[in-house]
Design a protein around this motif. Sequence first.
Motif, PDB file in Angstrom:
ATOM      1  N   LEU A  43      18.028 -18.564 -28.829  1.00 12.20           N
ATOM      2  CA  LEU A  43      17.077 -17.767 -29.609  1.00 12.20           C
ATOM      3  C   LEU A  43      17.202 -18.070 -31.102  1.00 12.20           C
ATOM      4  O   LEU A  43      16.193 -18.140 -31.819  1.00 12.20           O
ATOM      5  N   ARG A  44      18.447 -18.233 -31.544  1.00 15.72           N
ATOM      6  CA  ARG A  44      18.647 -18.521 -32.957  1.00 15.72           C
ATOM      7  C   ARG A  44      17.987 -19.838 -33.357  1.00 15.72           C
ATOM      8  O   ARG A  44      17.347 -19.948 -34.400  1.00 15.72           O
ATOM      9  N   ARG A  45      18.101 -20.841 -32.492  1.00 12.58           N
ATOM     10  CA  ARG A  45      17.501 -22.136 -32.827  1.00 12.58           C
ATOM     11  C   ARG A  45      15.979 -22.096 -32.665  1.00 12.58           C
ATOM     12  O   ARG A  45      15.258 -22.719 -33.438  1.00 12.58           O
ATOM     13  N   VAL A  46      15.499 -21.336 -31.642  1.00  8.61           N
ATOM     14  CA  VAL A  46      14.051 -21.244 -31.479  1.00  8.61           C
ATOM     15  C   VAL A  46      13.448 -20.486 -32.656  1.00  8.61           C
ATOM     16  O   VAL A  46      12.402 -20.891 -33.203  1.00  8.61           O
ATOM     17  N   ARG A  47      14.105 -19.384 -33.084  1.00  5.99           N
ATOM     18  CA  ARG A  47      13.601 -18.633 -34.236  1.00  5.99           C
ATOM     19  C   ARG A  47      13.651 -19.460 -35.519  1.00  5.99           C
ATOM     20  O   ARG A  47      12.854 -19.250 -36.446  1.00  5.99           O
ATOM     21  N   GLY A  48      14.555 -20.400 -35.569  1.00  3.64           N
ATOM     22  CA  GLY A  48      14.640 -21.280 -36.738  1.00  3.64           C
ATOM     23  C   GLY A  48      13.774 -22.518 -36.599  1.00  3.64           C
ATOM     24  O   GLY A  48      13.908 -23.463 -37.396  1.00  3.64           O
ATOM     25  N   TYR A  49      12.944 -22.535 -35.559  1.00  4.47           N
ATOM     26  CA  TYR A  49      12.009 -23.650 -35.309  1.00  4.47           C
ATOM     27  C   TYR A  49      12.743 -24.982 -35.118  1.00  4.47           C
ATOM     28  O   TYR A  49      12.214 -26.052 -35.424  1.00  4.47           O
ATOM     29  N   LYS A  50      13.970 -24.891 -34.572  1.00  4.79           N
ATOM     30  CA  LYS A  50      14.703 -26.118 -34.285  1.00  4.79           C
ATOM     31  C   LYS A  50      14.570 -26.531 -32.830  1.00  4.79           C
ATOM     32  O   LYS A  50      14.893 -27.661 -32.477  1.00  4.79           O
ATOM     33  N   LEU A  57       9.580 -23.367 -27.864  1.00  6.69           N
ATOM     34  CA  LEU A  57       9.553 -22.018 -27.319  1.00  6.69           C
ATOM     35  C   LEU A  57      10.030 -21.954 -25.869  1.00  6.69           C
ATOM     36  O   LEU A  57      10.626 -20.973 -25.438  1.00  6.69           O
ATOM     37  N   GLU A  61      13.599 -20.784 -25.108  1.00  6.98           N
ATOM     38  CA  GLU A  61      13.837 -19.355 -25.029  1.00  6.98           C
ATOM     39  C   GLU A  61      13.505 -18.828 -23.632  1.00  6.98           C
ATOM     40  O   GLU A  61      14.252 -18.018 -23.061  1.00  6.98           O
ATOM     41  N   SER A 113      21.633 -16.324 -26.635  1.00  5.03           N
ATOM     42  CA  SER A 113      21.702 -15.930 -28.045  1.00  5.03           C
ATOM     43  C   SER A 113      21.609 -17.147 -28.958  1.00  5.03           C
ATOM     44  O   SER A 113      20.895 -17.142 -29.979  1.00  5.03           O
TER      45      SER A 113
END
Length: 416
Positions: A163-170, A173, A176, A160
């Motif tokens: 995913l939050r950091r990947v979705r925030g482009y931090k 990919l 994930e 979880s």
Amino acid sequence: MLRYSRAAFLAGALLVTGAPSLAETVSLNQAVAKALEAAPLLRAEEAAIAAARAGKVQADVRPNPSVTVEAENFVGTGPYSILRQAEVTATYNQSIERGGKRAARVALAEREIGVASASAEVTRLELAAAVQRSFLDILIAQQIEAIAKQQLSIEEGLQSEALRRVRGYKDPLFVETRAAARVAQAQIAVEQSQAQLRNARNALASFWGGNGDDLDVVGELVLGGNQKIELAEADQALEEARVARASAAVMVEQTRKTQDYTVNGGTRFIKGSNDIALVAGITIPLGRFDRNQGNIERARAERLRLELTAEANRLDRLRRRASLGAEADRALSRAEAIKSEVYPRVAKTLAQVREGYNRGGFSFRDMQDAADAIIVAQDNWLTAMIEYRDLQTEIDRLTGRFDASVAAINEGFTKP
């Protein structure tokens, strides 16, 4: 702090034994009792005792008598033509056992009963040890399932956050993808642990023909109370029974050097004069060559062998008991140290890394390493507890932990 509290809770979950309560809940003593009551092998031991008792009945029987009928001069030439001078003798023959043969046979048969009874006690202790191991296998399987579920929860939490950091482009990919792979591995581990628990329950229930799906156990991996130091009485009793049987066999062979007499008596019918006469006789073996010396010496040597073997086995059990006690203490100490010292630190490390990861101070690889440290600590704890389980089971077998319960359940086996 919330995340650290959760990690600390997971550390405490190492002591969880609980699957949900099922239809039938048994303790270790109850499992042993159910297995002993249902075991076909113990019925076989009971049959062996019955056979030994029948052997005693047979040993107390005297030799059968015999009847001899002889006809002389019933056919020939001249005055001995058919039946003219025939003589018919009928005698009753009885062997007279001397030297205490029958008493020695009975004594040997009694020792056979003793060996059969002692062997049955040892068999019951062996069965109790097997049940104890299966019982502890369930507790260990429950621990493995609990740990697998804990690890899945950790991995899902890491996923979880990843995913939050990947979705925030931090994070890239692949983070994930890696997190998803770890969750999948944790899910497989949960399924395998559940299958292992089902197998362990089925294995224990099979001792009494039960259903593992309707079975749960209550108990602790660390068995308290009844920690006997002395060796099991059953093992020593079996050794002594074998020596006693060998001593009785020596007595049997010694009685055989005394020769038996055969006495006979009867009547003789003399056709020529139509008279009847009494006859009597006795047969006395001289015993000039065969005095059973070889068999006597062989029986004595066998008795000596069993006496020496019994003492060697006793000393070996004493040495093994002392060694097992030290090894079990080390394994338990190692498990306790991992639980109280190692696990809280690696759990705290994971909480700290997760907080740092959310702030961008650590990479996902750092979280993986922290999570893997928890897995290693849990695996090391399980390894130590499994070793303790094996050692404690052998200790309980050597010391006869279940001597009392086994005797209470099966006391009817040794009754005539």
